[in-house]
Design an enzyme around this catalytic site. Structure first.
Site, PDB file in Angstrom:
ATOM      1  N   SER A 133      -6.457   0.741  -6.204  1.00  0.00           N
ATOM      2  CA  SER A 133      -7.611  -0.073  -6.325  1.00  0.00           C
ATOM      3  C   SER A 133      -8.586   0.447  -7.663  1.00  0.00           C
ATOM      4  O   SER A 133      -8.435   1.627  -7.863  1.00  0.00           O
ATOM      5  CB  SER A 133      -8.362   0.178  -5.052  1.00  0.00           C
ATOM      6  OG  SER A 133      -9.538  -0.388  -4.912  1.00  0.00           O
ATOM      7  N   TYR A 145     -13.007   4.343   2.212  1.00  0.00           N
ATOM      8  CA  TYR A 145     -11.953   3.506   1.386  1.00  0.00           C
ATOM      9  C   TYR A 145     -11.471   4.082   0.149  1.00  0.00           C
ATOM     10  O   TYR A 145     -10.209   4.142  -0.223  1.00  0.00           O
ATOM     11  CB  TYR A 145     -12.051   2.209   1.401  1.00  0.00           C
ATOM     12  CG  TYR A 145     -11.345   1.046   0.839  1.00  0.00           C
ATOM     13  CD1 TYR A 145      -9.917   0.909   1.267  1.00  0.00           C
ATOM     14  CD2 TYR A 145     -11.516   0.524  -0.391  1.00  0.00           C
ATOM     15  CE1 TYR A 145      -9.148  -0.054   0.735  1.00  0.00           C
ATOM     16  CE2 TYR A 145     -10.786   0.005  -1.053  1.00  0.00           C
ATOM     17  CZ  TYR A 145      -9.380  -0.558  -0.648  1.00  0.00           C
ATOM     18  OH  TYR A 145      -8.540  -1.326  -1.181  1.00  0.00           O
TER      19      TYR A 145
HETATM   20  O1  NJP Z   1      -5.125  -7.759   2.003  1.00  0.00           O
HETATM   21  P1  NJP Z   1      -4.350  -8.239   3.308  1.00  0.00           P
HETATM   22  P2  NJP Z   1      -4.505  -7.595   0.373  1.00  0.00           P
HETATM   23  N1  NJP Z   1       1.510  -0.691   8.425  1.00  0.00           N
HETATM   24  O2  NJP Z   1      -5.073  -7.972   4.523  1.00  0.00           O
HETATM   25  C1  NJP Z   1      -0.422  -4.747   6.046  1.00  0.00           C
HETATM   26  C2  NJP Z   1      -5.446  -3.328  -1.719  1.00  0.00           C
HETATM   27  N2  NJP Z   1      -6.444  -3.799  -2.453  1.00  0.00           N
HETATM   28  O3  NJP Z   1      -3.198  -8.157   0.237  1.00  0.00           O
HETATM   29  O4  NJP Z   1       0.395  -5.085   9.547  1.00  0.00           O
HETATM   30  C3  NJP Z   1       1.983  -1.745   7.857  1.00  0.00           C
HETATM   31  O5  NJP Z   1      -3.876  -9.687   3.167  1.00  0.00           O
HETATM   32  C4  NJP Z   1      -1.007  -6.186   6.547  1.00  0.00           C
HETATM   33  O6  NJP Z   1      -0.011  -6.549   7.581  1.00  0.00           O
HETATM   34  P3  NJP Z   1      -0.207  -6.320   9.267  1.00  0.00           P
HETATM   35  C5  NJP Z   1      -5.439  -3.047  -0.259  1.00  0.00           C
HETATM   36  O7  NJP Z   1      -6.237  -1.905   0.006  1.00  0.00           O
HETATM   37  C6  NJP Z   1      -7.121  -5.134  -2.141  1.00  0.00           C
HETATM   38  O8  NJP Z   1      -5.979  -7.653  -0.317  1.00  0.00           O
HETATM   39  O9  NJP Z   1       0.516  -7.464   9.565  1.00  0.00           O
HETATM   40  N3  NJP Z   1       1.290  -2.932   7.170  1.00  0.00           N
HETATM   41  C7  NJP Z   1      -0.890  -6.994   5.444  1.00  0.00           C
HETATM   42  O10 NJP Z   1       0.378  -7.343   5.164  1.00  0.00           O
HETATM   43  C8  NJP Z   1      -4.131  -3.025   0.162  1.00  0.00           C
HETATM   44  O11 NJP Z   1      -3.446  -1.766  -0.062  1.00  0.00           O
HETATM   45  C9  NJP Z   1      -8.338  -5.722  -2.686  1.00  0.00           C
HETATM   46  O12 NJP Z   1      -1.638  -6.398   9.420  1.00  0.00           O
HETATM   47  C10 NJP Z   1      -0.001  -2.719   7.282  1.00  0.00           C
HETATM   48  C11 NJP Z   1      -1.218  -5.785   4.369  1.00  0.00           C
HETATM   49  O13 NJP Z   1      -1.200  -4.779   4.711  1.00  0.00           O
HETATM   50  C12 NJP Z   1      -3.532  -4.162  -0.703  1.00  0.00           C
HETATM   51  O14 NJP Z   1      -4.491  -4.381  -1.981  1.00  0.00           O
HETATM   52  C13 NJP Z   1      -8.895  -4.770  -3.626  1.00  0.00           C
HETATM   53  C14 NJP Z   1      -0.535  -1.684   8.091  1.00  0.00           C
HETATM   54  C15 NJP Z   1      -2.927  -6.202   3.855  1.00  0.00           C
HETATM   55  O15 NJP Z   1      -2.939  -7.578   3.443  1.00  0.00           O
HETATM   56  C16 NJP Z   1      -2.963  -5.413  -0.312  1.00  0.00           C
HETATM   57  O16 NJP Z   1      -4.263  -5.933   0.576  1.00  0.00           O
HETATM   58  C17 NJP Z   1      -8.381  -3.583  -3.978  1.00  0.00           C
HETATM   59  C18 NJP Z   1      -0.064  -1.029   8.676  1.00  0.00           C
HETATM   60  N4  NJP Z   1      -0.506   0.326   9.323  1.00  0.00           N
HETATM   61  C19 NJP Z   1      -7.146  -3.200  -3.470  1.00  0.00           C
HETATM   62  N5  NJP Z   1      -1.944  -1.977   8.035  1.00  0.00           N
HETATM   63  C20 NJP Z   1      -8.848  -6.919  -2.475  1.00  0.00           C
HETATM   64  N6  NJP Z   1      -8.196  -7.611  -1.445  1.00  0.00           N
HETATM   65  O17 NJP Z   1     -10.005  -7.031  -2.762  1.00  0.00           O
HETATM   66  C21 NJP Z   1      -1.856  -3.110   6.862  1.00  0.00           C
HETATM   67  O18 NJP Z   1      -8.696  -2.906  -5.033  1.00  0.00           O
HETATM   68  N7  NJP Z   1      -1.010  -3.447   6.857  1.00  0.00           N
END
Ligand code: NJP
Length: 230
Positions: A133, A145
């Site tokens: 990030s 975070y």
């Molecule tokens: O968010 P979201 P993003 N085990 O909520 C999964 C980073 N980022 O695409 O498990 C396995 O749509 C969750 O799936 P589920 C951010 O930190 C973002 O934006 O089914 N999976 C979902 O598929 C992250 O590293 C921004 O709930 C787990 C996914 O993670 C990455 O981008 C800015 C889990 C999250 O998808 C993707 O986030 C930035 C677990 N324990 C960095 N916990 C931004 N959006 O602004 C969660 O700098 N997931």
């Protein structure tokens, strides 16, 4: 291409663009239904398999890697992307929320590396793409975070150096993706498409990194929406 956090946002958008580019996919997250319908959309079991996996649990990540090899026999790209955030402030959220976030964001990435590295070393090539990030490049006030994402940035660089300096490997590439604000379900209150990057913008950055010639190792991509200052 194995993608964690594939059930929504950046991971799902990358899965769609990677499928378009010809990759077969292993989609991992905790939401089985969303994963299953994405796998179906991308062509079913011949092209995409859905694997329920909580990346904070080592045994589940180990099983995920085994399932990927069972399904397709090979892993070219590991996109360690799963993660979530926390309200800023050292008196916000709860110790349990921090624990869960750190286990997912930090250990989840390291587990994905650990579970797949033996295979990539054995085949001698491959690509780790890791979602850090902007918050992993600069410190944000009161942000656990941001603390977690600094660790993720360090994980990518530590892995790259291990490959080059300890394992004399020059073919496995490591790319850190460092997004600014992206309009995804990451936010309870989404910023909206006019005020942020789109998930597809980050997916294009991932596809750019993995489609470079073998001698080009794109180490970091820091990408902000044009409006974002900090
Ligand atoms: O968010 P979201 P993003 N085990 O909520 C999964 C980073 N980022 O695409 O498990 C396995 O749509 C969750 O799936 P589920 C951010 O930190 C973002 O934006 O089914 N999976 C979902 O598929 C992250 O590293 C921004 O709930 C787990 C996914 O993670 C990455 O981008 C800015 C889990 C999250 O998808 C993707 O986030 C930035 C677990 N324990 C960095 N916990 C931004 N959006 O602004 C969660 O700098 N997931």
């Amino acid at each position: 291409m194995l993608i964690t956090g594939a059930s929504s946002g950046i991971g799902a958008a990358t899965a769609r663009q990677a499928a378009e580019a010809g990759y077969r996919l292993v989609l991992a997250a905790r939401s089985e239904e969303r994963l299953a319908s994405l796998a179906e959309e991308l062509g079913g079991p011949e092209r995409a398999v859905a694997v329920r996996c909580d990346v904070s649990e080592w045994e589940q990540v180990e099983r995920l890697a085994a399932r990927a090899l069972d399904a397709f026999g090979d892993i070219d790209v590991v996109f360690a992307n799963a993660g979530f955030g926390a309200t800023r402030g050292f008196l916000e959220e709860s110790p349990e929320q921090w624990r869960s976030m750190l286990l997912t964001n930090v250990l989840g990435v390291a587990y994905a590396v650990r579970a797949t590295l033996p295979h990539l070393l054995e085949r001698g090539s491959g690509h780790f793409v890791i979602t850090s990030s902007v918050a992993g490049r600069r410190v944000l006030p009161g942000s656990m975070y941001s603390v977690s994402k600094w660790a993720v940035t360090a994980t990518g660089e530590a892995l790259r150096q291990e490959l080059r300096l300890m394992r004399e490997n020059t073919s496995i590439r490591v790319t850190l993706i460092e997004p600014g604000i992206v309009d995804t379900p990451f936010f309870d209150e989404r910023p909206g498409p006019d005020n942020a990057l789109h998930d597809d913008d980050i997916a294009r950055a991932v596809l750019y990194a993995v489609s470079q010639p073998a001698h080009v190792d794109v180490n970091e991509i820091l990408i902000r929406p044009s409006q974002q200052a900090g």
